[in-house]
Design a protein around this motif. Structure first.
Motif, short mmCIF file in Angstrom:
data_model
loop_
_atom_site.label_atom_id
_atom_site.label_comp_id
_atom_site.label_asym_id
_atom_site.label_seq_id
_atom_site.Cartn_x
_atom_site.Cartn_y
_atom_site.Cartn_z
N GLU A 1 4.90 1.57 -2.17
CA GLU A 1 3.67 1.05 -1.64
C GLU A 1 3.29 -0.24 -2.47
N VAL A 2 2.94 -1.42 -1.59
CA VAL A 2 2.38 -2.32 -2.10
C VAL A 2 1.09 -2.82 -1.52
N ARG A 3 0.13 -2.98 -2.40
CA ARG A 3 -1.63 -2.83 -2.12
C ARG A 3 -2.08 -4.50 -2.48
N PHE A 4 -2.60 -4.97 -1.67
CA PHE A 4 -2.88 -6.40 -2.01
C PHE A 4 -4.45 -6.13 -1.81
N GLY A 5 -5.13 -7.41 -2.49
CA GLY A 5 -6.70 -7.33 -2.59
C GLY A 5 -7.09 -6.41 -3.48
N CYS A 6 -6.29 -6.10 -4.51
CA CYS A 6 -6.90 -5.35 -5.60
C CYS A 6 -7.43 -6.05 -6.96
#
Length: 365
Positions: free
Chosen positions: A210-215
């Motif tokens: 899982e890759v989460r942007f805008g963190c």
């Protein structure tokens, strides 16, 4: 080592790289090993670009990047990466670079990690010695439930290269993990404190998680249960030997750097009319014989240091199109431009005119 006083924070043809809050001695102190920049140059070559162009005007060559004793400042690294990004627009250059690295790309620290007892011990060692690996970020580790969380933050405000630095760091973390425990190594999750780039899908393909942007933070998250995993490459005797060598080498480098810094400081301040070895020794409170002996112990000489200072200053000044070649020659202590050209070719393998033309072609502004 502090960069020469003529070095500018913006580089040839570029905008000012550092804000007022980063314009301090730490920004221009040359204390960063060049492992990252060496891998970056190799990546550019793989992608079909000429990597020699990213070092123009900084007193550096590709040979310098291949020298494990070479150090650069954050300012120099910042500008070199910025130029590389301009050359390789359209590529996820940080991911490309980090994915090409191995655990041995970070020098002796990598060998120390390989011989550690467990994966956790290797990771802790890498974090303790992170400044010896050439990183331009700061890494911290914390345990959160069943996760190990490694955060990456910037040393200075450098938004134009931060994405590259995070990409390179996290991709290299993956490669280092595989060097320690094999292909099974992969993160549980990646958090990134910037919006999805055009190449967002490449992140998911490379990290396979899982890759989460805008963190709110840049985080590399993996299973805490892996920390106790023994390394099949562990060897207590070899580990002690590598660590002992690292400590001796670091102490020796500190001593050598103090002597070399002192000599270079005197030379930089008087480069138009450089003093001889005897006069420099007097300024340092040493005899000429003692100074020459100490420099020889550190595998260098007074002439080597003088040549390096002249070369570095000449490369920087050649980026200023307002100066003639004769004026550059005088500024580095040559009264005869012909002798300067001959020395410059010996130092760099090129001519002052060719270096100036390359710089003008790459940065016409």
């Amino acid at each position: 080592m502090i960069e020469p006083a003529t070095a500018r924070a913006d580089g040839p043809g570029g905008s000012r790289a550092a804000s007022d809050e980063t314009a301090d001695a730490r920004y221009v102190t040359a204390n960063i090993p060049v492992f990252l920049l060496r891998c970056l140059a190799a990546t550019l070559a793989d992608l079909g670009f000429d990597p020699s162009r990213i070092t123009l005007g900084f007193g550096l060559t590709l040979d310098d990047l291949a020298d494990p004793s070479c150090r650069v400042s954050f300012r120099q690294g910042h500008e070199i990466i910025r130029r590389a990004l301009r050359m390789a627009r359209g590529y996820a250059l940080g991911l490309e670079t980090g994915s090409r690295e191995t655990i041995t790309s970070i020098g002796l620290v990598g060998y120390a990690m390989i011989t550690s007892r467990t994966l956790g011990a290797a990771i802790d060692l890498g974090l303790v010695l992170q400044k010896d690996t050439g990183s331009m970020l700061e890494f911290d580790k914390r345990i959160s439930g069943h996760d190990v969380v490694v955060s990456a933050s910037t040393r200075f405000h450098a938004p134009d290269i931060t994405v590259f630095l995070v990409e390179e760091a996290f991709a290299s973390f993956l490669q280092i993990g595989r060097g320690l425990v094999g292909e099974r190594a992969r993160p549980r999750r990646i958090d990134l404190a910037y919006p999805p780039p055009a190449c967002a899908e490449a992140y998911r393909r490379i990290f396979d998680c899982e890759v989460r942007f805008g963190c709110t933070e840049n985080l590399f998250v993996y299973d805490a249960g892996e920390l106790a995993r023994p390394l099949i490459t562990s060897d207590p005797l070899s580990h002690r030997e590598v660590m002992s060598f690292l400590e001796r080498n670091r102490a020796r480098n500190r001593e050598a750097q103090e002597v070399i810094d002192s000599v270079e400081r005197v030379l930089r301040q008087n480069l138009r009319q450089p003093p001889n070895c005897e006069r420099v020794a007097q300024e340092l409170g040493l005899s000429e014989r003692t100074l020459r002996r100490r420099l020889a112990e550190f595998a260098t000489s007074f002439q080597d240091l003088l040549d390096r200072q002249r070369r570095n200053r000449a490369l920087e000044l050649l980026a200023n199109a307002g100066l003639t070649i004769d004026e550059v020659a005088l500024a580095v202590g040559f009264t005869d431009a012909h002798n300067f050209r001959r020395a410059f070719r010996r130092w760099t393998g090129s001519t002052p005119g060719a270096v100036r033309s390359d710089a003008a072609g790459l940065w016409p502004e």
